[in-house]
Design a protein around this motif. Structure first.
Motif, PDB file in Angstrom:
ATOM      1  N   SER A 222      63.345 -43.613  64.285  1.00 55.50           N
ATOM      2  CA  SER A 222      63.421 -43.257  63.431  1.00 55.50           C
ATOM      3  C   SER A 222      65.107 -42.074  63.242  1.00 55.50           C
ATOM      4  CB  SER A 222      62.037 -43.388  62.797  1.00 55.50           C
ATOM      5  OG  SER A 222      61.891 -41.619  62.924  1.00 55.50           O
ATOM      6  N   LEU A 223      64.858 -41.431  63.757  1.00 53.85           N
ATOM      7  CA  LEU A 223      66.388 -40.732  64.012  1.00 53.85           C
ATOM      8  C   LEU A 223      67.416 -41.016  62.959  1.00 53.85           C
ATOM      9  CD1 LEU A 223      67.190 -38.050  64.795  1.00 53.85           C
ATOM     10  CD2 LEU A 223      68.000 -38.978  66.738  1.00 53.85           C
ATOM     11  N   PRO A 224      68.122 -42.418  63.351  1.00 53.85           N
ATOM     12  CA  PRO A 224      69.176 -42.984  62.672  1.00 53.85           C
ATOM     13  C   PRO A 224      69.159 -42.959  61.106  1.00 53.85           C
ATOM     14  CG  PRO A 224      69.087 -43.812  64.296  1.00 53.85           C
ATOM     15  CD  PRO A 224      67.777 -43.204  64.364  1.00 53.85           C
ATOM     16  N   ALA A 225      67.916 -43.284  60.434  1.00 51.43           N
ATOM     17  CA  ALA A 225      67.268 -43.453  59.755  1.00 51.43           C
ATOM     18  C   ALA A 225      67.681 -41.861  59.179  1.00 51.43           C
ATOM     19  CB  ALA A 225      66.453 -44.292  59.396  1.00 51.43           C
ATOM     20  N   SER A 226      66.767 -41.087  59.168  1.00 54.35           N
ATOM     21  CA  SER A 226      66.373 -40.135  58.920  1.00 54.35           C
ATOM     22  C   SER A 226      67.593 -39.369  58.919  1.00 54.35           C
ATOM     23  CB  SER A 226      65.098 -39.174  59.605  1.00 54.35           C
ATOM     24  OG  SER A 226      64.687 -39.969  60.012  1.00 54.35           O
ATOM     25  N   LEU A 227      68.279 -39.487  60.020  1.00 62.01           N
ATOM     26  CA  LEU A 227      69.574 -38.022  59.505  1.00 62.01           C
ATOM     27  C   LEU A 227      70.616 -38.651  58.316  1.00 62.01           C
ATOM     28  CD1 LEU A 227      70.767 -38.169  63.100  1.00 62.01           C
ATOM     29  CD2 LEU A 227      69.952 -36.363  62.141  1.00 62.01           C
ATOM     30  N   VAL A 228      70.368 -40.052  58.040  1.00 64.89           N
ATOM     31  CA  VAL A 228      71.260 -40.859  56.937  1.00 64.89           C
ATOM     32  C   VAL A 228      70.902 -40.781  55.272  1.00 64.89           C
ATOM     33  CG1 VAL A 228      71.927 -42.805  55.782  1.00 64.89           C
ATOM     34  CG2 VAL A 228      72.064 -42.905  58.311  1.00 64.89           C
ATOM     35  N   THR A 229      69.517 -40.640  55.616  1.00 66.40           N
ATOM     36  CA  THR A 229      68.935 -40.413  54.830  1.00 66.40           C
ATOM     37  C   THR A 229      68.532 -38.344  53.875  1.00 66.40           C
ATOM     38  OG1 THR A 229      66.659 -41.384  54.856  1.00 66.40           O
ATOM     39  CG2 THR A 229      66.449 -39.386  53.567  1.00 66.40           C
ATOM     40  N   ALA A 230      68.413 -37.292  55.256  1.00 67.86           N
ATOM     41  CA  ALA A 230      69.054 -36.307  55.218  1.00 67.86           C
ATOM     42  C   ALA A 230      70.598 -35.670  54.601  1.00 67.86           C
ATOM     43  CB  ALA A 230      68.656 -35.147  56.148  1.00 67.86           C
ATOM     44  N   GLY A 231      71.375 -36.960  55.341  1.00 69.80           N
ATOM     45  CA  GLY A 231      72.581 -36.177  54.492  1.00 69.80           C
ATOM     46  C   GLY A 231      72.782 -36.765  53.360  1.00 69.80           C
ATOM     47  N   TRP A 232      72.661 -37.933  52.701  1.00 72.92           N
ATOM     48  CA  TRP A 232      72.581 -38.063  51.048  1.00 72.92           C
ATOM     49  C   TRP A 232      72.322 -36.726  50.465  1.00 72.92           C
ATOM     50  CZ3 TRP A 232      75.990 -40.566  49.606  1.00 72.92           C
ATOM     51  CH2 TRP A 232      76.502 -41.893  50.530  1.00 72.92           C
ATOM     52  N   VAL A 233      70.890 -36.668  50.866  1.00 74.24           N
ATOM     53  CA  VAL A 233      70.359 -35.510  50.028  1.00 74.24           C
ATOM     54  C   VAL A 233      71.113 -34.481  49.923  1.00 74.24           C
ATOM     55  CG1 VAL A 233      68.056 -33.353  50.445  1.00 74.24           C
ATOM     56  CG2 VAL A 233      67.677 -36.483  50.680  1.00 74.24           C
ATOM     57  N   LEU A 234      71.873 -33.904  51.191  1.00 74.73           N
ATOM     58  CA  LEU A 234      72.579 -32.721  51.025  1.00 74.73           C
ATOM     59  C   LEU A 234      73.824 -33.305  50.750  1.00 74.73           C
ATOM     60  CD1 LEU A 234      72.092 -31.514  54.916  1.00 74.73           C
ATOM     61  CD2 LEU A 234      71.431 -30.434  52.755  1.00 74.73           C
ATOM     62  N   ALA A 235      74.218 -34.090  50.351  1.00 73.35           N
ATOM     63  CA  ALA A 235      75.374 -34.698  49.594  1.00 73.35           C
ATOM     64  C   ALA A 235      75.022 -34.614  48.001  1.00 73.35           C
ATOM     65  CB  ALA A 235      75.853 -36.026  49.589  1.00 73.35           C
ATOM     66  N   LEU A 236      73.798 -35.110  47.848  1.00 70.29           N
ATOM     67  CA  LEU A 236      73.553 -35.015  45.746  1.00 70.29           C
ATOM     68  C   LEU A 236      73.098 -33.107  45.547  1.00 70.29           C
ATOM     69  CD1 LEU A 236      71.611 -36.222  43.902  1.00 70.29           C
ATOM     70  CD2 LEU A 236      69.833 -36.288  44.663  1.00 70.29           C
ATOM     71  N   ILE A 237      72.871 -32.478  47.167  1.00 70.10           N
ATOM     72  CA  ILE A 237      72.887 -31.012  47.001  1.00 70.10           C
ATOM     73  C   ILE A 237      74.061 -30.182  46.649  1.00 70.10           C
ATOM     74  CG2 ILE A 237      71.801 -28.805  47.728  1.00 70.10           C
ATOM     75  CD1 ILE A 237      69.657 -30.356  49.183  1.00 70.10           C
ATOM     76  N   ALA A 238      75.161 -30.993  47.037  1.00 69.12           N
ATOM     77  CA  ALA A 238      76.582 -30.620  46.749  1.00 69.12           C
ATOM     78  C   ALA A 238      77.086 -30.705  45.025  1.00 69.12           C
ATOM     79  CB  ALA A 238      77.507 -30.595  48.286  1.00 69.12           C
ATOM     80  N   ALA A 239      77.064 -32.051  45.283  1.00 70.58           N
ATOM     81  CA  ALA A 239      77.308 -32.330  43.791  1.00 70.58           C
ATOM     82  C   ALA A 239      76.828 -31.729  42.695  1.00 70.58           C
ATOM     83  CB  ALA A 239      77.231 -33.816  43.849  1.00 70.58           C
ATOM     84  N   VAL A 240      75.643 -31.397  43.320  1.00 72.79           N
ATOM     85  CA  VAL A 240      74.974 -30.191  41.934  1.00 72.79           C
ATOM     86  C   VAL A 240      74.948 -29.355  41.639  1.00 72.79           C
ATOM     87  CG1 VAL A 240      72.461 -29.550  40.910  1.00 72.79           C
ATOM     88  CG2 VAL A 240      72.890 -32.816  42.050  1.00 72.79           C
ATOM     89  N   SER A 241      75.268 -28.398  43.205  1.00 74.24           N
ATOM     90  CA  SER A 241      75.950 -27.224  43.302  1.00 74.24           C
ATOM     91  C   SER A 241      77.463 -26.655  42.760  1.00 74.24           C
ATOM     92  CB  SER A 241      75.294 -26.579  44.104  1.00 74.24           C
ATOM     93  OG  SER A 241      76.202 -27.615  45.239  1.00 74.24           O
ATOM     94  N   THR A 242      77.743 -28.238  42.922  1.00 74.04           N
ATOM     95  CA  THR A 242      79.084 -28.021  42.555  1.00 74.04           C
ATOM     96  C   THR A 242      79.366 -27.722  41.013  1.00 74.04           C
ATOM     97  OG1 THR A 242      80.195 -29.013  44.819  1.00 74.04           O
ATOM     98  CG2 THR A 242      81.377 -28.714  42.506  1.00 74.04           C
ATOM     99  N   LEU A 243      78.437 -29.157  40.464  1.00 70.17           N
ATOM    100  CA  LEU A 243      78.647 -28.780  38.559  1.00 70.17           C
ATOM    101  C   LEU A 243      78.523 -27.726  38.398  1.00 70.17           C
ATOM    102  CD1 LEU A 243      78.859 -30.293  36.149  1.00 70.17           C
ATOM    103  CD2 LEU A 243      77.155 -31.353  36.451  1.00 70.17           C
ATOM    104  N   THR A 244      77.060 -26.581  38.998  1.00 74.92           N
ATOM    105  CA  THR A 244      76.390 -25.676  38.718  1.00 74.92           C
ATOM    106  C   THR A 244      78.028 -25.162  38.576  1.00 74.92           C
ATOM    107  OG1 THR A 244      74.972 -26.683  38.977  1.00 74.92           O
ATOM    108  CG2 THR A 244      74.752 -24.540  38.977  1.00 74.92           C
ATOM    109  N   ALA A 245      78.664 -24.622  39.535  1.00 77.63           N
ATOM    110  CA  ALA A 245      79.651 -23.682  39.740  1.00 77.63           C
ATOM    111  C   ALA A 245      80.856 -23.552  38.459  1.00 77.63           C
ATOM    112  CB  ALA A 245      80.032 -23.468  41.372  1.00 77.63           C
ATOM    113  N   LEU A 246      80.965 -24.597  38.814  1.00 80.18           N
ATOM    114  CA  LEU A 246      81.823 -25.528  37.923  1.00 80.18           C
ATOM    115  C   LEU A 246      81.780 -25.413  36.228  1.00 80.18           C
ATOM    116  CD1 LEU A 246      82.977 -28.515  38.689  1.00 80.18           C
ATOM    117  CD2 LEU A 246      84.438 -25.803  38.673  1.00 80.18           C
ATOM    118  N   THR A 247      80.160 -25.098  36.147  1.00 84.32           N
ATOM    119  CA  THR A 247      79.645 -24.767  34.225  1.00 84.32           C
ATOM    120  C   THR A 247      79.691 -23.187  34.666  1.00 84.32           C
ATOM    121  OG1 THR A 247      78.635 -26.766  34.484  1.00 84.32           O
ATOM    122  CG2 THR A 247      78.000 -24.828  33.059  1.00 84.32           C
ATOM    123  N   ALA A 248      79.465 -22.477  35.084  1.00 81.12           N
ATOM    124  CA  ALA A 248      79.227 -20.574  35.214  1.00 81.12           C
ATOM    125  C   ALA A 248      80.376 -20.590  35.203  1.00 81.12           C
ATOM    126  CB  ALA A 248      78.578 -20.255  36.503  1.00 81.12           C
TER     127      ALA A 248
END
Length: 214
Positions: free
Chosen positions: A120-146
């Motif tokens: 399950s390691l490859p799938a877990s890494l891909v899932t974690a990667g997409w979660v972090l990508a979503l976090i990066a997008a949201v935090s970037t949007l928040t920073a730009l709004t601020a």
């Protein structure tokens, strides 16, 4: 009355400087000379310091204006630089770290999947990667709004040092004229020893004008 306009600790030195100036005005100085022991002057000064909030409240509008200008200045006392620096650093670092981590996890996950690694390691890494990508997008949007909100709030520009100093002097003058001198004269008029020596107040002259207080 003093509640909304309590003297802030960082303004205590200015208050004491204005008090010193008030005690040096002609009529008050002449009245205090009636007590050669100097005790009346000491008691008057002590009482004024104890009534600092009450005296400051008389210059409430000017004090509020001075504090408003000071709070909008860079690293003003009412906006500690340490807090501002921390928030700025977090707004910049969070998207960067999240995006970098997401790229690494996605790369590893897909490489392992291409290599047909079991488990399950490859799938877990891909899932974690997409979660972090979503976090990066949201935090970037928040920073730009601020940043946009800060820019809109500061459209009038950061107050210059001259504007801040002018607001400070205006408050000091109001503190002297509306708060300090009436308070001291009232206290002197209540003292039987000093009351007789208190001259009739005259229009404000050079002695009643706040000079620059460093």
């Amino acid at each position: 009355m003093a509640g909304p306009h309590r003297l802030r600790p960082e303004d205590r030195a200015d208050f004491e400087a204005v008090l010193h100036l008030a005690l040096s005005t002609a009529d008050i100085r002449a009245a205090l000379l009636a007590d050669p022991t100097g005790q009346a002057a000491r008691h008057l000064r002590t009482h004024a310091l104890e009534a600092a909030d009450e005296i400051t409240a008389e210059s409430g509008d000017s004090y509020d204006a001075y504090r408003a200008v000071r709070s909008s200045a860079p690293h003003g006392p009412e906006h500690p630089p340490s807090k501002a620096t921390l928030l700025s650093a977090l707004s910049v670092l969070t998207p960067l770290v999240a995006a970098t981590s997401a790229a690494i996890l996605l790369l590893l996950g897909y490489v392992l999947q291409l290599a047909e690694i079991s488990g399950s390691l490859p799938a877990s890494l891909v899932t974690a990667g997409w979660v972090l990508a979503l976090i990066a997008a949201v935090s970037t949007l928040t920073a730009l709004t601020a940043l946009l909100r800060t820019a809109l709030q500061q459209r009038g520009g950061v107050p210059s040092a001259d504007r801040l100093e002018q607001a400070r002097i205006t408050w000091q003058q109001a503190l002297l004229d509306r708060g300090m001198l009436p308070h001291l004269r009232r206290r002197i008029s209540e003292d039987p020893l000093l009351r007789a020596a208190l001259p009739k107040p005259s229009p404000a002259g050079p002695d009643d004008t706040v000079r620059h207080i460093p």
